[in-house]
Structures are given as structure tokens and as C-alpha cells.
Design an enzyme around this catalytic site. Structure first.
Site, PDB file in Angstrom:
ATOM      1  N   HIS A 121     -37.214  54.350 -47.332  1.00  0.00           N
ATOM      2  CA  HIS A 121     -35.762  54.203 -47.398  1.00  0.00           C
ATOM      3  C   HIS A 121     -35.279  54.503 -48.806  1.00  0.00           C
ATOM      4  CE1 HIS A 121     -32.003  51.452 -47.250  1.00  0.00           C
ATOM      5  NE2 HIS A 121     -31.702  52.717 -46.976  1.00  0.00           N
ATOM      6  N   GLU A 143     -37.476  51.745 -50.691  1.00  0.00           N
ATOM      7  CA  GLU A 143     -38.134  50.690 -49.923  1.00  0.00           C
ATOM      8  C   GLU A 143     -39.206  51.346 -49.052  1.00  0.00           C
ATOM      9  OE1 GLU A 143     -34.819  47.230 -49.171  1.00  0.00           O
ATOM     10  OE2 GLU A 143     -34.675  49.016 -47.903  1.00  0.00           O
ATOM     11  N   ASN A 148     -30.321  46.000 -47.606  1.00  0.00           N
ATOM     12  CA  ASN A 148     -29.196  45.903 -46.665  1.00  0.00           C
ATOM     13  C   ASN A 148     -29.108  44.539 -46.002  1.00  0.00           C
ATOM     14  OD1 ASN A 148     -28.045  48.388 -47.115  1.00  0.00           O
ATOM     15  ND2 ASN A 148     -29.288  49.429 -45.586  1.00  0.00           N
TER      16      ASN A 148
END
Length: 283
Positions: free
Chosen positions: A140, A152, A190
Site C-alpha cells: 500500500h 504498508e 486508514n
């Protein structure tokens, strides 16, 4: 296995950004999308980004031309068959991603690592859609990819230690700083960031303060470089809603309920910078 060639599925903002990072780091890159127009736009965006870096003396003119020469655009997934790593950066739709991973699994050589740039969807589900679940992982990246250092690295339940180590090495060679994350809705950033943005939208929705005042309060009171509502506009208000719905559905916890105003903004087409209007006006 040493990575030599990186494949990208998707030539949009994230796909082209990852392609640029790979090419600048000396990798051959094959960037695929569904139409010639999308591929051409991706290459154009990379060209403009590299030109800006060269103009600011961040890279040399030789680096600029060499990076561009390493990028090949295509509309055919078949052209990714010999890549050592393929990173999927398609639309955030689990059914679409499962279909793409199934196709890649059938096409690519057995040792190829299949990675997803998803910001919130299950890597474990994507891995289960292949015959190489141990070679599936989440990578990510964050927008804008050429600037943001974090990646990530998301381990599916099935991801092998060898696959993780190879991708840890690759992301560092791309000039990024990886963090290891277990597969869970929203991962780390997130999971924390988007609910904070959602709460800022609740504050606006309830009339506690204006959008400008909310952002000023968080910049001056919490030392944030950008306010949460301006950040929502940058991320995309539709993306924020998507992540909140994933968190709300997967955790079945009311603390992740999307603010009604967030839904209204998406319904109105006020998606932030990309639509010219969000919590602030960009027209």
C-alpha cells in the site's frame, strides 16, 4: 528471487506513481491499463512529474531520460507474464481485483509475486483467488507516490516469510520506508486516519465550526500540516466514504458509521480536488 521487472495493473495516479518510482530506481517497468488513452495519460503524467523533478535539480537530465526509457505501456495483461513482481493498482472493487488476480495467476510465471496497492480490502481474499497464495501480498503506497515515503507491507494469512522479505527489500530499493502490517480492514493508516476525517465531517455537519475553522484548529492545535477536511478533498471524498463503509461493515462497530454529510457530498458529486469542489472550492 531478485526483482528485475515490475508490472503495474493500472496507469492512474497510483499506478503511474509506482511506475515512476520503479523506473527511477533502475527497474524495467511494464504499465498496463484497459485503453490506449489511459496508458498514454499515465505516461504523460510520469513525463511531467520527472520534468518537474529535473527542473528542481532533484534528478539529473540523464536520470529523467533513463527512467522514461525503462517504462513500457500496454493494454494487454499478457505483456506482464514475465514480470518478477506485478502490482495491481486498479479501482477499489473486490470483485474486480479478484478477477484480475485470477487472470494474473494464470498468466504469470510461478515465481512471480502478485501484490495489491489496495488501501483497505482483504489481501487474504485476493490470495485465496490464486494458486500461489504464499506469493500474494499487499503493497500500500501513499499518494503522491514519488514524495510519500511510507509503504504498508500487508501480510495475508497465507503470505510466506520469503515473499515478505523480498518485498521489504524491493520497497527499500524504491527509496521507501516499509512498515509490516497484518491483514485487517483499513490496515494501519486508514484505520486511524479516515475515522478522524469522518469525525471532522461530523463536527462540520453539526455546525460546531466552519470547514476553515475546523482545519485551522487541527493545524494549530494538533500541529497537523494539513487540516482533515482539506485532506479529505485531496484523498477524494468518495474514497473516504468507501473506507468508512469497509470499516463499518467488516467490524460491525457503530464508531465507524459514515457521517450523513459524507454520503451527501458523494451523492452530489462533490468529491474534492478531482471534481473541483469538496469541502473547499477548487474551481
Amino acid at each position: 528471487m531478485a526483482t528485475r521487472t515490475i508490472g503495474l495493473v493500472g496507469a492512474g495516479t497510483m499506478g503511474s506513481g509506482i511506475a515512476q518510482a520503479g523506473a527511477l530506481s533502475g527497474y524495467d517497468v511494464i504499465m498496463q491499463d484497459i485503453s490506449d488513452g489511459k496508458v498514454a495519460k499515465g505516461v504523460k503524467d510520469i513525463t511531467k512529474s520527472l520534468a518537474r523533478l529535473a527542473a528542481r535539480d532533484k534528478i539529473s537530465n540523464t536520470d529523467q531520460s533513463s527512467a522514461l526509457a525503462r517504462i513500457e505501456g500496454t493494454t494487454s495483461l499478457d505483456d506482464l507474464a514475465e514480470c518478477d513482481v506485478v502490482i495491481e493498482a486498479a479501482t477499489e472493487n473486490i470483485d474486480l481485483k479478484i478477477a484480475v488476480f485470477g487472470q494474473l495467476d494464470a498468466l504469470c510465471k510461478s515465481e512471480t509475486i502478485l501484490a495489491s496497492n489496495t488501501s483497505s480490502l482483504s489481501i487474504t481474499r485476493l490470495a485465496a483467488a490464486t494458486r500461489r497464495p504464499d506469493r500474494v501480498i499487499g503493497l500500500h503506497f501513499f499518494n503522491p507516490v514519488p514524495i510519500m515515503k511510507l509503504v504498508e507491507i500487508v501480510r495475508a494469512l497465507q503470505t510466506s516469510d520469503e515473499t515478505f522479505t523480498e518485498m521489504d527489500t524491493l520497497t527499500r530499493q524504491l527509496g521507501k520506508e516499509p512498515v509490516s502490517v497484518q491483514d485487517s480492514p483499513g490496515f494501519v493508516v486508514n484505520r486511524m486516519l479516515v475515522p478522524m476525517i469522518n469525525e471532522a465531517i461530523f463536527v462540520l455537519h453539526e455546525g460546531l465550526a466552519s470547514a476553515e475553522e475546523i482545519d485551522t484548529a487541527m493545524k494549530l492545535g494538533a500541529n497537523h500540516p494539513i487540516g482533515p477536511l482539506a485532506l479529505a478533498d485531496m484523498i477524494g471524498i468518495d474514497v473516504c466514504l468507501f473506507v468508512m463503509e469497509i470499516l463499518h461493515n467488516d467490524f460491525a462497530d457503530s464508531k465507524f458509521r459514515p457521517c450523513p454529510l459524507l454520503k451527501k457530498m458523494v451523492n452530489a458529486g462533490y468529491l474534492g480536488r478531482k471534481s473541483g469542489r469538496g469541502f473547499f472550492d477548487y474551481s
